[in-house]
Structure formats: C-alpha cells, structure tokens
Design a protein around this motif. Structure first.
Motif, PDB file in Angstrom:
ATOM      1  N   LEU A 188       0.821  -1.203   0.000  1.00 56.18           N
ATOM      2  CA  LEU A 188       0.000   0.000   0.000  1.00 56.18           C
ATOM      3  C   LEU A 188       0.859   1.258   0.000  1.00 56.18           C
ATOM      4  O   LEU A 188       0.545   2.231  -0.701  1.00 56.18           O
ATOM      5  CB  LEU A 188      -0.926  -0.008   1.214  1.00 56.18           C
ATOM      6  CG  LEU A 188      -1.866   1.205   1.353  1.00 56.18           C
ATOM      7  CD1 LEU A 188      -2.763   1.332   0.127  1.00 56.18           C
ATOM      8  CD2 LEU A 188      -2.707   1.090   2.624  1.00 56.18           C
ATOM      9  N   VAL A 189       1.940   1.261   0.753  1.00 57.42           N
ATOM     10  CA  VAL A 189       2.831   2.425   0.773  1.00 57.42           C
ATOM     11  C   VAL A 189       3.455   2.646  -0.602  1.00 57.42           C
ATOM     12  O   VAL A 189       3.595   3.783  -1.062  1.00 57.42           O
ATOM     13  CB  VAL A 189       3.927   2.264   1.844  1.00 57.42           C
ATOM     14  CG1 VAL A 189       4.894   3.434   1.805  1.00 57.42           C
ATOM     15  CG2 VAL A 189       3.299   2.153   3.228  1.00 57.42           C
ATOM     16  N   PHE A 190       3.808   1.561  -1.291  1.00 60.33           N
ATOM     17  CA  PHE A 190       4.336   1.691  -2.649  1.00 60.33           C
ATOM     18  C   PHE A 190       3.285   2.289  -3.580  1.00 60.33           C
ATOM     19  O   PHE A 190       3.586   3.184  -4.386  1.00 60.33           O
ATOM     20  CB  PHE A 190       4.777   0.328  -3.184  1.00 60.33           C
ATOM     21  CG  PHE A 190       6.192  -0.028  -2.836  1.00 60.33           C
ATOM     22  CD1 PHE A 190       7.251   0.521  -3.532  1.00 60.33           C
ATOM     23  CD2 PHE A 190       6.468  -0.924  -1.816  1.00 60.33           C
ATOM     24  CE1 PHE A 190       8.567   0.196  -3.211  1.00 60.33           C
ATOM     25  CE2 PHE A 190       7.776  -1.256  -1.479  1.00 60.33           C
ATOM     26  CZ  PHE A 190       8.828  -0.698  -2.185  1.00 60.33           C
ATOM     27  N   LEU A 191       2.042   1.822  -3.498  1.00 60.11           N
ATOM     28  CA  LEU A 191       0.988   2.325  -4.374  1.00 60.11           C
ATOM     29  C   LEU A 191       0.691   3.796  -4.087  1.00 60.11           C
ATOM     30  O   LEU A 191       0.439   4.578  -5.019  1.00 60.11           O
ATOM     31  CB  LEU A 191      -0.284   1.484  -4.210  1.00 60.11           C
ATOM     32  CG  LEU A 191      -0.181   0.031  -4.680  1.00 60.11           C
ATOM     33  CD1 LEU A 191      -1.508  -0.689  -4.455  1.00 60.11           C
ATOM     34  CD2 LEU A 191       0.205  -0.035  -6.157  1.00 60.11           C
ATOM     35  N   ILE A 192       0.701   4.180  -2.829  1.00 61.84           N
ATOM     36  CA  ILE A 192       0.509   5.587  -2.475  1.00 61.84           C
ATOM     37  C   ILE A 192       1.617   6.436  -3.086  1.00 61.84           C
ATOM     38  O   ILE A 192       1.368   7.528  -3.627  1.00 61.84           O
ATOM     39  CB  ILE A 192       0.476   5.759  -0.948  1.00 61.84           C
ATOM     40  CG1 ILE A 192      -0.781   5.120  -0.359  1.00 61.84           C
ATOM     41  CG2 ILE A 192       0.522   7.247  -0.570  1.00 61.84           C
ATOM     42  CD1 ILE A 192      -0.797   5.091   1.154  1.00 61.84           C
ATOM     43  N   THR A 193       2.842   5.933  -3.025  1.00 58.95           N
ATOM     44  CA  THR A 193       3.988   6.655  -3.596  1.00 58.95           C
ATOM     45  C   THR A 193       3.854   6.781  -5.106  1.00 58.95           C
ATOM     46  O   THR A 193       4.071   7.861  -5.676  1.00 58.95           O
ATOM     47  CB  THR A 193       5.303   5.931  -3.251  1.00 58.95           C
ATOM     48  OG1 THR A 193       5.394   5.762  -1.831  1.00 58.95           O
ATOM     49  CG2 THR A 193       6.494   6.739  -3.736  1.00 58.95           C
ATOM     50  N   PHE A 194       3.491   5.675  -5.780  1.00 56.40           N
ATOM     51  CA  PHE A 194       3.293   5.716  -7.232  1.00 56.40           C
ATOM     52  C   PHE A 194       2.226   6.744  -7.609  1.00 56.40           C
ATOM     53  O   PHE A 194       2.404   7.528  -8.550  1.00 56.40           O
ATOM     54  CB  PHE A 194       2.858   4.338  -7.751  1.00 56.40           C
ATOM     55  CG  PHE A 194       3.898   3.275  -7.621  1.00 56.40           C
ATOM     56  CD1 PHE A 194       5.246   3.593  -7.531  1.00 56.40           C
ATOM     57  CD2 PHE A 194       3.541   1.934  -7.582  1.00 56.40           C
ATOM     58  CE1 PHE A 194       6.215   2.596  -7.409  1.00 56.40           C
ATOM     59  CE2 PHE A 194       4.490   0.939  -7.470  1.00 56.40           C
ATOM     60  CZ  PHE A 194       5.831   1.273  -7.376  1.00 56.40           C
ATOM     61  N   ALA A 195       1.118   6.709  -6.871  1.00 55.59           N
ATOM     62  CA  ALA A 195       0.019   7.634  -7.165  1.00 55.59           C
ATOM     63  C   ALA A 195       0.465   9.082  -6.986  1.00 55.59           C
ATOM     64  O   ALA A 195       0.126   9.960  -7.779  1.00 55.59           O
ATOM     65  CB  ALA A 195      -1.181   7.326  -6.268  1.00 55.59           C
ATOM     66  N   GLY A 196       1.231   9.335  -5.922  1.00 57.62           N
ATOM     67  CA  GLY A 196       1.737  10.685  -5.687  1.00 57.62           C
ATOM     68  C   GLY A 196       2.654  11.157  -6.798  1.00 57.62           C
ATOM     69  O   GLY A 196       2.595  12.321  -7.237  1.00 57.62           O
ATOM     70  N   ILE A 197       3.510  10.259  -7.292  1.00 55.75           N
ATOM     71  CA  ILE A 197       4.430  10.615  -8.385  1.00 55.75           C
ATOM     72  C   ILE A 197       3.657  10.963  -9.649  1.00 55.75           C
ATOM     73  O   ILE A 197       3.958  11.955 -10.323  1.00 55.75           O
ATOM     74  CB  ILE A 197       5.402   9.445  -8.651  1.00 55.75           C
ATOM     75  CG1 ILE A 197       6.357   9.265  -7.475  1.00 55.75           C
ATOM     76  CG2 ILE A 197       6.187   9.679  -9.946  1.00 55.75           C
ATOM     77  CD1 ILE A 197       7.223   8.020  -7.573  1.00 55.75           C
ATOM     78  N   GLN A 198       2.648  10.160  -9.953  1.00 56.20           N
ATOM     79  CA  GLN A 198       1.907  10.373 -11.201  1.00 56.20           C
ATOM     80  C   GLN A 198       1.043  11.631 -11.165  1.00 56.20           C
ATOM     81  O   GLN A 198       0.982  12.373 -12.144  1.00 56.20           O
ATOM     82  CB  GLN A 198       1.036   9.148 -11.502  1.00 56.20           C
ATOM     83  CG  GLN A 198       1.832   7.922 -11.888  1.00 56.20           C
ATOM     84  CD  GLN A 198       2.779   8.182 -13.035  1.00 56.20           C
ATOM     85  OE1 GLN A 198       2.439   8.836 -14.020  1.00 56.20           O
ATOM     86  NE2 GLN A 198       3.995   7.668 -12.922  1.00 56.20           N
ATOM     87  N   ILE A 199       0.385  11.886 -10.050  1.00 57.55           N
ATOM     88  CA  ILE A 199      -0.446  13.093 -10.007  1.00 57.55           C
ATOM     89  C   ILE A 199       0.421  14.348  -9.983  1.00 57.55           C
ATOM     90  O   ILE A 199       0.045  15.392 -10.513  1.00 57.55           O
ATOM     91  CB  ILE A 199      -1.420  13.060  -8.803  1.00 57.55           C
ATOM     92  CG1 ILE A 199      -2.542  14.077  -9.030  1.00 57.55           C
ATOM     93  CG2 ILE A 199      -0.695  13.329  -7.492  1.00 57.55           C
ATOM     94  CD1 ILE A 199      -3.696  13.956  -8.078  1.00 57.55           C
ATOM     95  N   GLN A 200       1.621  14.246  -9.396  1.00 60.81           N
ATOM     96  CA  GLN A 200       2.532  15.379  -9.421  1.00 60.81           C
ATOM     97  C   GLN A 200       2.980  15.679 -10.852  1.00 60.81           C
ATOM     98  O   GLN A 200       3.141  16.837 -11.231  1.00 60.81           O
ATOM     99  CB  GLN A 200       3.754  15.088  -8.549  1.00 60.81           C
ATOM    100  CG  GLN A 200       4.775  16.217  -8.501  1.00 60.81           C
ATOM    101  CD  GLN A 200       4.192  17.509  -7.962  1.00 60.81           C
ATOM    102  OE1 GLN A 200       3.519  17.505  -6.929  1.00 60.81           O
ATOM    103  NE2 GLN A 200       4.438  18.620  -8.651  1.00 60.81           N
TER     104      GLN A 200
END
Length: 312
Positions: free
Chosen positions: A208-220
């Motif tokens: 879940l922490v990895f997915l949160i990080t991926f999502a943050g990178i993409q929306i940024q």
C-alpha cells in the motif's frame, strides 16, 4: 510530548515504525530507477532496516525483507543486490534478531488468525466504513481514495513509468498471501520467523505504501504539465482532495480513544509483572548479537567510504 507519544502508540508502539517505511520505499525506487546499488546503497538500506527493527517494528522488518526477497526472486537483475541487502541487514540487526531467533527456534506457538476471508473483504477494507472493525484489516481510504490509488498508482503508473513495473509482481504476491489461508502452509513450515506472522492481512501494508507513492508521483507529473488554462482541472482536484480528506477525518474517529472502547478488539487493562533476575544466557546472546552488529556496521561503513573515494 510524552502524553502525545503515548496516545500515538498506545498498546502497540511498534506500529509507529510505519512512518519509517517511506525511507525504505525511497531506496527501492532509487534502485529500480537505475541508481548504483553499491556499498553506499547497501549501507543506507541496512541502516533503515536496523532503525525499523530497533524501533521494535519487527513485523515491518519481516515485511520489508520479504518484499526484497520476492523482488530478487522475480527479477534476476536484482537478485544479487537483494541477497546482499537481506543478509547484511540481518547481520547488522543481529542485536535484536538473535535473542528471539534462539528463543523461538522451535516455533512461536502463535495461533493462525487467517487472512481476508475473500477478495471482496479485501476491497471492503479499503472502501467500507467499519465502526467496530479489527485493526489487522483497517486500510480504509474511502471510495475516492481507492479510485485515486487504482488509477494513478496502478493504471497510470504502469503505463507511464515502465521502470517501476518490476515492483508490481512482489506487490501482487503480498496481496495474494493476505487472502484466506494462502499463507498457512508457510506459517506451518517451521521456517524461522514465518510463524510469527499470524495475521497475514498485515502484508498489505508495504504494498500500500508503494501504491501511495506511485500515485503521488503520477499526479505530481500531471500538476507539472498543467498550465494556467487548466484551472478547471485544478479546482476539480481541490474538491476531490477535500472529499477524500473529509472521509478520512470522519473515519479516524473510529480509532479515537473514546470510540475504540466499543471495538471488537478492545481489551481490559492487562497487568504485567516485571521479573528482575539474572539471566546469563540472555546477556551472552545480547553481547554476541551486539558484537555482530557493530562489526557489520564497521565493515559496511569502510566499504562505503572506499567506494566513495574510488568514484570521486
């Protein structure tokens, strides 16, 4: 300060180790992004894992090690690095690992609690309100939060960030073992430390922490691409973020000290008696573990310094 820390970690202070996971994720991402994984990287990874285990977050340490092993197993290009990281981190953390390893060599005697009863229950853990739920299954992010993770953390990230694709298979495997009795054969295998994980629903934490990080990178990346003419999109994101925050704030009340007294997992105060007696065998084990940790740290620092001088 003391009161706030006690409130944050009441009952299970070890779970505060969750806030150390971003440093672990950062190092893994640097590796898949192509950063050299020499002695400097190994030293950093081992130190992060050491801090996690010293904080008392033994469960998180096992999850992180498991993820590295899976990554090395499925991605041969990382196998050597992952094996070095696992072995060296174990040696560096020996001061905390050795005593329980010897104590529970014959098994922990824990009862298997089982994973999520179904894939549907796993989905519900993310989107359904549960006022009296079990904390081992508490991953609530709300409907909008789940849609955000699914779109930006999986769909968009898979399409736009090919360098991160090797991480999805270990993520999926950890999700797989969180369901039902899929982990039970490993739990009953008598392999050291595997039988310490009686609640496999917790395996979802690191993915879940990895997915949160991926999502943050993409929306940024989307924010960076948007110009002044995209003000409507910015407003939509603002309102969407506000609704997600509202859901999380409302749900957080479930775990307040006032409401948690009605939880299915609430317990009475447990009386603990501290035994003050001499234990030479345990002290000897600590000394050996400490010596191993210090020696490993010295070797890692020396090799990292040499590597830095060579590259300078």
């Amino acid at each position: 300060m003391g009161t706030s820390l006690l409130t944050l970690g009441v009952g299970h202070f070890e779970w505060v180790g969750y806030f150390l996971l971003p440093f672990y994720v950062l190092l893994v991402l640097k590796m898949v992004e192509g950063e050299r994984t020499g002695w400097k990287w190994l030293l950093a990874m081992c130190l992060v894992l050491l801090i996690i285990v010293l904080q008392g977050a033994a469960h998180f340490y096992i999850y992180c090690i498991s993820f590295l092993l899976l990554l090395g197993l499925f991605q041969p290009q990382y196998f050597s690095t992952m094996m070095k990281a696992v072995i060296l981190s174990a040696l560096l953390s020996m001061i905390r690992i050795l005593p329980p390893a010897l104590q529970f060599a014959g098994g922990t005697g824990l009862k298997y609690l089982g994973g999520f009863t179904s894939v549907l229950q796993l989905l519900q853990a993310f989107i359904a309100e549960n006022s009296q739920g079990f904390w081992e299954k508490a991953y609530y992010v709300g409907v909008l939060g789940f849609a955000f993770l699914l779109y930006f953390g999986v769909i968009k990230n898979w399409a736009k960030a090919e360098k991160y694709r090797p991480l999805y298979l270990p993520i999926m495997v950890m999700f797989f073992f969180s369901i039902g009795s899929t982990y039970l054969p490993l739990f009953s295998s008598h392999i050291p430390f595997l039988d310490s994980q009686r609640a496999p629903t917790r395996f979802v934490i690191v993915p879940l922490v990895f997915l949160i990080t991926f999502a943050g990178i993409q929306i940024q990346s989307h924010f960076t691409e948007w110009g002044q003419k995209d003000w409507e999109k910015k407003i939509l994101v603002l309102f969407g973020g506000g609704l997600m925050a509202y859901d999380l704030i409302i749900h957080s009340r479930t775990w307040s000290l006032v409401n948690f007294g009605d939880s299915k997992r609430s317990t009475e105060i447990i009386e603990v008696v501290v035994g003050n007696y001499s234990d030479p065998a345990y002290v000897t084990t600590l000394i050996i573990g400490f010596a191993c940790s210090i020696l490993t740290l010295i070797v890692l620092i020396t090799l990292a310094v040499r590597e830095r001088k060579r590259s300078a």
